[in-house]
Design a protein around this motif. Structure first.
Motif, PDB file in Angstrom:
ATOM      1  N   ILE A  39       0.834  -1.205   0.000  1.00 58.75           N
ATOM      2  CA  ILE A  39       0.000   0.000   0.000  1.00 58.75           C
ATOM      3  C   ILE A  39       0.868   1.254   0.000  1.00 58.75           C
ATOM      4  O   ILE A  39       2.030   1.222   0.381  1.00 58.75           O
ATOM      5  CB  ILE A  39      -0.936   0.038   1.225  1.00 58.75           C
ATOM      6  CG1 ILE A  39      -0.122  -0.016   2.532  1.00 58.75           C
ATOM      7  CG2 ILE A  39      -1.954  -1.085   1.180  1.00 58.75           C
ATOM      8  CD1 ILE A  39      -0.944   0.131   3.792  1.00 58.75           C
ATOM      9  N   ASN A  40       0.270   2.329  -0.436  1.00 58.32           N
ATOM     10  CA  ASN A  40       0.879   3.642  -0.266  1.00 58.32           C
ATOM     11  C   ASN A  40       0.732   3.998   1.207  1.00 58.32           C
ATOM     12  O   ASN A  40      -0.374   4.039   1.730  1.00 58.32           O
ATOM     13  CB  ASN A  40       0.152   4.658  -1.160  1.00 58.32           C
ATOM     14  CG  ASN A  40       0.765   6.041  -1.098  1.00 58.32           C
ATOM     15  OD1 ASN A  40       1.121   6.531  -0.028  1.00 58.32           O
ATOM     16  ND2 ASN A  40       0.881   6.682  -2.242  1.00 58.32           N
ATOM     17  N   TRP A  41       1.864   4.289   1.860  1.00 52.34           N
ATOM     18  CA  TRP A  41       1.823   4.490   3.310  1.00 52.34           C
ATOM     19  C   TRP A  41       0.921   5.652   3.695  1.00 52.34           C
ATOM     20  O   TRP A  41       0.270   5.623   4.742  1.00 52.34           O
ATOM     21  CB  TRP A  41       3.230   4.696   3.839  1.00 52.34           C
ATOM     22  CG  TRP A  41       3.347   4.506   5.331  1.00 52.34           C
ATOM     23  CD1 TRP A  41       3.703   5.431   6.265  1.00 52.34           C
ATOM     24  CD2 TRP A  41       3.111   3.290   6.054  1.00 52.34           C
ATOM     25  NE1 TRP A  41       3.696   4.874   7.523  1.00 52.34           N
ATOM     26  CE2 TRP A  41       3.333   3.554   7.428  1.00 52.34           C
ATOM     27  CE3 TRP A  41       2.722   1.998   5.679  1.00 52.34           C
ATOM     28  CZ2 TRP A  41       3.188   2.599   8.415  1.00 52.34           C
ATOM     29  CZ3 TRP A  41       2.572   1.038   6.663  1.00 52.34           C
ATOM     30  CH2 TRP A  41       2.805   1.345   8.009  1.00 52.34           C
ATOM     31  N   ASP A  42       0.863   6.672   2.884  1.00 50.13           N
ATOM     32  CA  ASP A  42      -0.007   7.814   3.181  1.00 50.13           C
ATOM     33  C   ASP A  42      -1.484   7.435   3.128  1.00 50.13           C
ATOM     34  O   ASP A  42      -2.323   8.124   3.705  1.00 50.13           O
ATOM     35  CB  ASP A  42       0.257   8.956   2.191  1.00 50.13           C
ATOM     36  CG  ASP A  42       1.541   9.709   2.513  1.00 50.13           C
ATOM     37  OD1 ASP A  42       1.984   9.639   3.675  1.00 50.13           O
ATOM     38  OD2 ASP A  42       2.104  10.348   1.613  1.00 50.13           O
ATOM     39  N   ALA A  43      -1.804   6.341   2.432  1.00 49.16           N
ATOM     40  CA  ALA A  43      -3.204   5.931   2.253  1.00 49.16           C
ATOM     41  C   ALA A  43      -3.580   4.752   3.141  1.00 49.16           C
ATOM     42  O   ALA A  43      -4.639   4.150   2.959  1.00 49.16           O
ATOM     43  CB  ALA A  43      -3.450   5.574   0.789  1.00 49.16           C
ATOM     44  N   LYS A  44      -2.738   4.427   4.124  1.00 48.36           N
ATOM     45  CA  LYS A  44      -2.964   3.229   4.933  1.00 48.36           C
ATOM     46  C   LYS A  44      -4.294   3.251   5.681  1.00 48.36           C
ATOM     47  O   LYS A  44      -4.978   2.222   5.782  1.00 48.36           O
ATOM     48  CB  LYS A  44      -1.811   3.015   5.908  1.00 48.36           C
ATOM     49  CG  LYS A  44      -1.565   4.145   6.883  1.00 48.36           C
ATOM     50  CD  LYS A  44      -0.316   3.876   7.703  1.00 48.36           C
ATOM     51  CE  LYS A  44      -0.015   5.022   8.658  1.00 48.36           C
ATOM     52  NZ  LYS A  44       0.258   6.298   7.924  1.00 48.36           N
ATOM     53  N   ASP A  45      -4.685   4.411   6.209  1.00 44.07           N
ATOM     54  CA  ASP A  45      -5.943   4.488   6.956  1.00 44.07           C
ATOM     55  C   ASP A  45      -7.149   4.286   6.042  1.00 44.07           C
ATOM     56  O   ASP A  45      -8.121   3.623   6.418  1.00 44.07           O
ATOM     57  CB  ASP A  45      -6.051   5.835   7.667  1.00 44.07           C
ATOM     58  CG  ASP A  45      -5.034   5.969   8.796  1.00 44.07           C
ATOM     59  OD1 ASP A  45      -4.509   4.929   9.241  1.00 44.07           O
ATOM     60  OD2 ASP A  45      -4.768   7.102   9.218  1.00 44.07           O
ATOM     61  N   MET A  46      -7.096   4.851   4.857  1.00 48.03           N
ATOM     62  CA  MET A  46      -8.173   4.674   3.888  1.00 48.03           C
ATOM     63  C   MET A  46      -8.297   3.195   3.504  1.00 48.03           C
ATOM     64  O   MET A  46      -9.406   2.656   3.413  1.00 48.03           O
ATOM     65  CB  MET A  46      -7.904   5.512   2.647  1.00 48.03           C
ATOM     66  CG  MET A  46      -8.977   5.389   1.571  1.00 48.03           C
ATOM     67  SD  MET A  46      -8.537   6.252   0.040  1.00 48.03           S
ATOM     68  CE  MET A  46      -7.202   5.218  -0.560  1.00 48.03           C
ATOM     69  N   GLU A  47      -7.151   2.534   3.287  1.00 49.29           N
ATOM     70  CA  GLU A  47      -7.152   1.114   2.917  1.00 49.29           C
ATOM     71  C   GLU A  47      -7.771   0.272   4.034  1.00 49.29           C
ATOM     72  O   GLU A  47      -8.558  -0.638   3.784  1.00 49.29           O
ATOM     73  CB  GLU A  47      -5.722   0.647   2.639  1.00 49.29           C
ATOM     74  CG  GLU A  47      -5.034   1.336   1.475  1.00 49.29           C
ATOM     75  CD  GLU A  47      -5.432   0.762   0.130  1.00 49.29           C
ATOM     76  OE1 GLU A  47      -6.246  -0.182   0.090  1.00 49.29           O
ATOM     77  OE2 GLU A  47      -4.928   1.246  -0.893  1.00 49.29           O
TER      78      GLU A  47
END
Length: 270
Positions: free
Chosen positions: A78-86
């Motif tokens: 995953i893109n680390w900046d998008a971890k919460d969305m994932e």
């Protein structure tokens, strides 16, 4: 003009449809037997890509958990900046990849801590930087959205020492991942990199003689597995097996494989 009853029925129908749609878009927790682990593919030795294969201490632990539970392991970079969305969308079941608990305690449902980690400073071999004080007036690289980045930037109220250190820097350069930060160090674009000790040791092992660590550390922290807030049922299942892997020596073997025995295995040591 529509009656109030008709309007209410329409609104109820619309709301029910949206609930159904949203529910269908999220993965039901392991109903298909797949355990989807979200991880940063540029974070050795915990999770990284080697050729066409994903490797790492955390991924090996997750595979071992799946073997004991009879689940299918799925590594999802995953893109680390998008971890919460994932995580919140249900695309992944957990974040398992050198995931620091400090500063995030209330944002996730956490497993027990299983790695005792330190934040250290990596410099090129032969650098004039020998102590933390020598970082004054220097340009330091760090990975985005990490506790050490936040602490050095003064965003962590509980770490005044790191904030004071960060104020001495000429500049704090935030990179998307540690590999890029270390490449910048190698190229001379930054004077040092602040990072996790396990990551630093892996890079030093891969490129012997090229980098060295300062003896002083910036801060200490622990790693855990982050689940969606409230998902205690899945957390409990994984944590139970994780403790079994600590007790039967599997964690010790895997940590040795990646050279992080000194920093990992806090469950095993107890």
């Amino acid at each position: 003009m529509k009656s109030l009853k008709s309007s209410s029925s329409f609104l109820l129908y619309t709301f029910s449809f949206l609930l159904f749609f949203c529910g269908c878009s999220q993965r039901s927790t392991l109903t298909d037997g797949r355990f989807v682990v979200g991880f940063d593919a540029d974070f050795p030795p915990y999770g990284y890509k080697d050729g066409a294969e994903y490797k790492g201490f955390d991924l090996d632990l997750a595979r071992a958990v799946c073997e004991k539970k009879g689940w299918t392991f799925v590594a999802n970079p995953i893109n680390w900046d998008a971890k919460d969305m994932e995580l919140n969308s249900g695309a992944i079941d957990c974040i398992w990849n050198g995931f620091t608990m400090q500063g995030r305690e209330k944002a996730y449902t956490w497993s027990c801590a299983y790695v005792d980690n330190s934040q250290v400073v990596l410099v090129k071999t032969g650098s004039a930087i020998k102590t933390l004080k020598d970082l004054a007036g220097k340009t330091i690289g760090v990975q985005t959205d990490t506790p050490v980045q936040k602490a050095l930037a003064g965003a962590d109220e509980g770490n005044a020492a790191a904030a004071a250190l960060g104020k001495t820097f000429k500049q704090l350069i935030v990179e998307p991942n540690y590999n890029q930060a270390i490449n910048e160090l190698d190229a001379g674009a930054v004077d040092a990199v602040a990072l996790d000790i396990g990551v630093a040791k892996k890079k030093m092992a891969d490129l012997p003689g090229k980098f060295e660590l300062l003896k002083e550390i910036i801060m200490t922290e622990t790693y855990g597995i982050g689940f969606k807030l409230g998902n205690t049922a899945l957390k409990d299942q994984v944590e139970e097996v994780l403790k079994e892997l600590a007790d039967d020596g599997t964690m010790k073997v895997l940590a040795g494989k990646y050279g992080i025995e000194e920093n990992a295995l806090i469950l095993w040591k107890k």
